[in-house]
Write an enzyme that holds these catalytic residues in place. Structure first.
Site, PDB file in Angstrom:
ATOM      1  N   LEU A 401       8.633  99.072  83.999  1.00  0.00           N
ATOM      2  CA  LEU A 401       9.277  98.968  85.310  1.00  0.00           C
ATOM      3  C   LEU A 401       8.187  98.962  86.375  1.00  0.00           C
ATOM      4  O   LEU A 401       7.378  99.885  86.452  1.00  0.00           O
ATOM      5  CB  LEU A 401      10.225 100.146  85.544  1.00  0.00           C
ATOM      6  N   GLU A 402       8.146  97.886  87.183  1.00  0.00           N
ATOM      7  CA  GLU A 402       7.228  97.832  88.316  1.00  0.00           C
ATOM      8  C   GLU A 402       7.914  98.431  89.534  1.00  0.00           C
ATOM      9  O   GLU A 402       9.022  98.014  89.895  1.00  0.00           O
ATOM     10  CB  GLU A 402       6.836  96.381  88.626  1.00  0.00           C
ATOM     11  N   ILE A 403       7.273  99.388  90.162  1.00  0.00           N
ATOM     12  CA  ILE A 403       7.793  99.995  91.388  1.00  0.00           C
ATOM     13  C   ILE A 403       6.927  99.511  92.540  1.00  0.00           C
ATOM     14  O   ILE A 403       5.700  99.670  92.513  1.00  0.00           O
ATOM     15  CB  ILE A 403       7.793 101.525  91.278  1.00  0.00           C
TER      16      ILE A 403
END
Length: 651
Positions: A401-403
């Site tokens: 997951l890229e935040i």
């Protein structure tokens, strides 16, 4: 289990041999020669050395605690079980089950452990100590005798006859070759240890520890341990866990594959209440069907109980535009995750709608794959609460997951997004708000080079085959079909018009654009580079002919040529992202591409890969291509600096 850091800290891995010998001395002499009955009482994880400890005991009891799991995961670190595991496990569960456990590194849950004979008894946690002591006493006075699980007639033939074993080893070797492509040495070493031990029982432990030490010295093990360390490092909230707001209710906008997947992991893993909203009942029904179908598959595989299934479904509430009460439901939301089409105006209108009905503390996360978060937050009432959470498809199985905070995002919103993502079972990386973020930005030149290779006469099959040999899970041609030709085209075209400049040159996005016009969208439409008939996949003859006609010359490219061209552009862009501070450090860069794109895990990620082959050699290869093919191969400044200084990205 053993502490991996202890193994890492030993410079000369050959010294592991006497260290392991001393440990086994305890098991073989002090423990076994005492004649005292030994009972292993297991509550929680018994993995690696922890399980090997128990295998030296006479009797094993584990609890039905949800946290209890047993396994030998050393293969995931490029190692093998070194404290007798390759010799003791098959004596307990049989050869086939033992090889499956050791070659996959899978976790075994209590019920399965009892069924396969790995443990003798499963009890409640509160009863463990009492039952273990009673069992030890009964073993001592002879009223309890351990029962070895009886083999079926078929298993006796397979495991205990020369013909059966020959067939079994042949099948195992074929499976290992198919799954690893010969890139991982540890599975072969595990097979060798078991076979050697069966034929040379007096030297089996000596051989095992020698093989362990050899594996510990391989670059593959160093790379896989590096990924393990990176995963551990990524668990720490970069802005501080204490800043995160409590999240009890997550609203998901859009019930398509992405939205439904996000809803699934939110309900199942994060354990929060989920509000799933879409335009009408039909869209909600499709999203619910997707989730329920995935959970039903888990029930069939016994990975999910009926109770947990009911609990998960009860956590999800479907809402549509026609249900007036959706606004009341959203007033309870602590986070909203938007997963609608890649349209800036649509996303901005959703922000406005949501902000009017949600509480002031509510974090708004957008699942855009490329649109800058600052653009989405531009006219928002609470821009500090807006952040990007870029999931990868399919959401339930993709680990990354890229935040993406924009310049105005608060630390509280970033901390909250990180905590929610972690609870959803994701490995989270925080990246800068730029076009493509990190993973898709690195993929841009990689995808562009695919069309450049086609123009230079490389066949679709050769391109895929070359990259699979490099260690990618699928080739770029298959990848485009899997994610959708239209999605790949959108990303490539968007990045071509973004800020990458010359680094997106050399190929031709019309290669994919023309396919969209033909209706070849990939797997989802039944035809792309391949045609799909149920589970059967074959090369699309029309697409193959189209690729031939698209070629403007034939350079007679080899597998190595293709690998060097594609990997150099891929890795160079990853390093450029570090240079531009899009990612914080090489660890984030490695984890991002390994978990987001499947970049060959045994190579450890792009930065560890450069360390292993040398930045100077890598830069020389790129310079050669730049002179021959164009400036898109010009290595970035940071790569040049490391090549000149001899520095490495990892210490």
């Amino acid at each position: 289990g053993a502490d991996i850091q202890d193994i890492k800290s030993i410079e000369d891995k050959s010294t592991l041999v006497p260290i392991i010998a001393n440990c086994l001395e305890f098991f073989q002499t002090k423990l076994r020669q005492s004649k005292l009955p030994m009972v292993a009482a297991i509550d929680g994880p018994a993995l690696g050395g922890g399980l090997e400890w128990s295998l030296w005991c006479d009797y094993r009891i584990c609890t039905d605690n949800p946290k209890t799991k047993l396994g030998l995961p050393e293969v995931k670190l490029g190692l093998l079980p070194g404290f007798g595991g390759t010799q003791k496990l098959h004596e307990v569960v049989g050869l086939q089950a033992a090889m499956d456990m050791m070659l996959t590194g899978k976790d075994i849950r209590p019920a399965k452990a009892k069924k396969m004979g790995l443990v003798d008894m499963v009890v409640a946690p509160a009863s463990l100590e009492k039952v273990a002591i009673e069992s030890a006493e009964q073993l001592a006075n002879g009223t309890l005798k351990p029962k070895k699980k009886k083999k079926s007639l078929m298993n006796r033939f397979i495991e205990d006859t020369s013909i059966g074993r020959h067939m079994m080893w042949k099948k195992i070797n074929e499976m290992v070759q198919k799954n690893t492509n010969g890139n991982y040495p540890s599975p072969k070493a595990i097979i060798q240890c078991v076979q050697y031990g069966l034929e040379n029982p007096s030297k089996k432990y000596e051989n095992e520890r020698e093989q362990f030490a050899k594996l510990a010295a391989t670059p593959e093990s160093e790379s896989l341990i590096g990924i393990f360390d990176g995963m551990t490092a990524m668990k720490k909230n970069p802005v501080g866990k204490d800043l995160a707001i409590p999240v009890n209710t997550v609203a998901v906008m859009g019930a398509g594959l992405m939205g439904a997947g996000i809803a699934q992991v939110s309900a199942e893993k994060a354990g929060v209440n989920v509000l799933l909203k879409d335009r009408d009942d039909a869209a909600i029904a499709r999203g619910m069907s997707y989730m329920n179908g995935n959970w039903e598959k888990k029930i069939k595989k016994r990975h999910l109980s009926k109770y947990q299934y009911n609990k998960n479904t009860a956590h999800v509430t479907g809402l549509t535009d026609d249900i007036e009460s959706w606004k009341k439901h959203f007033s309870q939301a602590d986070m909203v995750i938007e997963a609608v089409f890649e349209d800036l105006d649509l996303k901005r209108s959703i922000v406005a709608d949501v902000e009017s009905v949600t509480p002031d503390h509510c974090v708004f996360a957008t699942n855009t794959s490329a649109i800058p978060i600052a653009d989405i937050a531009k006219d928002a009432q609470r821009p500090e609460n807006i952040i990007g959470m870029h999931y990868f498809s399919p959401v339930p199985s993709m680990p990354l997951l890229e935040i993406i905070p924009h310049d105005g995002t608060s630390d509280a919103a970033t901390a909250t997004a990180f905590e929610v993502g972690t609870k959803q079972g994701k490995t989270c990386i925080v990246v800068k708000d730029v076009p493509g973020f990190y993973v898709n930005r690195a993929l841009g030149p990689f995808l562009m080079e695919t069309s450049a290779l086609v123009k230079d006469g490389a066949s679709l099959e050769l391109i895929d085959k070359s990259m699979k040999k490099f260690g990618m899970p699928v080739g770029p041609v298959t990848l485009a079909d899997e994610v959708g030709i239209d999605v790949a085209y959108h990303v490539a075209k968007f990045l071509s018009n973004a800020d990458l400049g010359v680094r997106m040159e050399g190929g031709d996005v019309s290669f994919l654009g023309n396919m969209i016009e033909k209706g070849w969208l990939g797997k989802k439409s039944g035809k792309g580079f391949f045609t799909y008939d149920g589970k059967k996949k074959t090369i699309n003859a029309e697409a193959k002919q189209y690729a031939k006609e698209f070629a403007t010359r034939d350079l007679g490219l080899t597998e190595e040529d293709i690998q060097d061209r594609m990997v150099s552009r891929f890795v160079n862009e990853a390093v450029k992202c570090l240079e531009d501070e899009i990612i914080a450090d090489p660890v984030v860069g490695d984890i991002g591409l390994v978990f987001g794109t499947g970049f060959a895990p045994f190579r450890g990620g792009p930065f560890r890969y450069i360390d292993q082959i040398g930045a100077d050699k890598f830069v020389a290869t790129m310079n050669g291509f730049a002179g021959q093919l164009g400036p898109q191969f010009e290595p970035c400044q940071l790569l040049k600096d490391y090549a000149a200084s001899g520095k490495k990205f990892h210490k």
